[in-house]
Design an enzyme around this catalytic site. Sequence first.
Site, PDB file in Angstrom:
ATOM      1  N   ASP A 115       0.871  -1.180   0.000  1.00  0.00           N
ATOM      2  CA  ASP A 115       0.000   0.000   0.000  1.00  0.00           C
ATOM      3  C   ASP A 115       0.908   1.230   0.000  1.00  0.00           C
ATOM      4  O   ASP A 115       1.430   1.634  -1.052  1.00  0.00           O
ATOM      5  CB  ASP A 115      -0.938  -0.057   1.203  1.00  0.00           C
ATOM      6  N   LYS A 143      -1.196  -1.385  -4.576  1.00  0.00           N
ATOM      7  CA  LYS A 143      -2.222  -0.339  -4.644  1.00  0.00           C
ATOM      8  C   LYS A 143      -1.685   0.864  -5.404  1.00  0.00           C
ATOM      9  O   LYS A 143      -0.586   1.353  -5.102  1.00  0.00           O
ATOM     10  CB  LYS A 143      -2.641   0.064  -3.228  1.00  0.00           C
ATOM     11  N   VAL A 165      -9.283  -2.365   0.767  1.00  0.00           N
ATOM     12  CA  VAL A 165      -9.932  -3.610   0.326  1.00  0.00           C
ATOM     13  C   VAL A 165      -9.917  -4.669   1.435  1.00  0.00           C
ATOM     14  O   VAL A 165      -9.066  -4.644   2.325  1.00  0.00           O
ATOM     15  CB  VAL A 165      -9.231  -4.189  -0.930  1.00  0.00           C
TER      16      VAL A 165
END
Length: 197
Positions: A115, A143, A165
């Site tokens: 991320d 991401k 998510v």
Amino acid sequence: MQDFHYTRARALLSNAEEIVSAETVTAAVKNVAAVLNQRFDNDETGAFPLVLGVMGGAVVFTGNLLPQLNFPLEFDYIHVTRYGDLDRGGEIVWKVIPRQDVTGRTIIVVDDILDEGETLAHVKQRLLDMGAAEVILAVFADKDLGRAKPVQADIVGLSIPNRFVVGFGMDAHGYWRNLPGLWVIRDTDKQVEAPAA
Ligand SMILES: O=P(O)(O)OC[C@H]1O[C@H](OP(=O)(O)OP(=O)(O)O)[C@H](O)[C@@H]1O
Ligand SMILES: Nc1nc2[nH]cnc2c(=O)[nH]1
């Protein structure tokens, strides 16, 4: 308390949107396995990599990936977390540090998601500081933040949009790591607080 968790878990998912299907997930894992097999299946140096799953989120990805790898390897896990129950990252907390001697070894770090990249940047640096010869980062999902990250993955299953998510190992408040696809929970469904312990 049990009732609370059951009801909250169901409520979180009730209006959620599936953004990646289970079939797409399966294909992505297969691709990651193919890239690793390509590199190590015919490795002439006799590399014997140590695969380290980053618990807890990597548990599902790792469990799906390992049986698809065709080369000799050793497996262990490390446990690092920085999100806890939140959907924003905080301080990195090591719960299980690398236990093997990694000196001179090729390490394949397997994680569910890259991320902001803080977790894997930290993990990679720690392994290099411990003497690892090479650290390969294999992530299920990367991401798309639209900005640079402190580390890049070497192998990526899927690129996903900038949404929080759940599924395929990723949780919301500890729930729904077991979903076979990836889902986005509606903001208004995230508001329910747990009763005080
Ligand atoms: O790239 P970053 O922004 O650092 O985030 C990525 C990390 O966040 C998640 O772990 P989390 O802290 O949620 O713990 P968990 O694996 O136990 O769910 C995930 O498993 C990654 O390790
Ligand atoms: N569950 C979950 N955990 C994360 N950790 C870092 N990003 C995410 C994400 O999108 N979902």
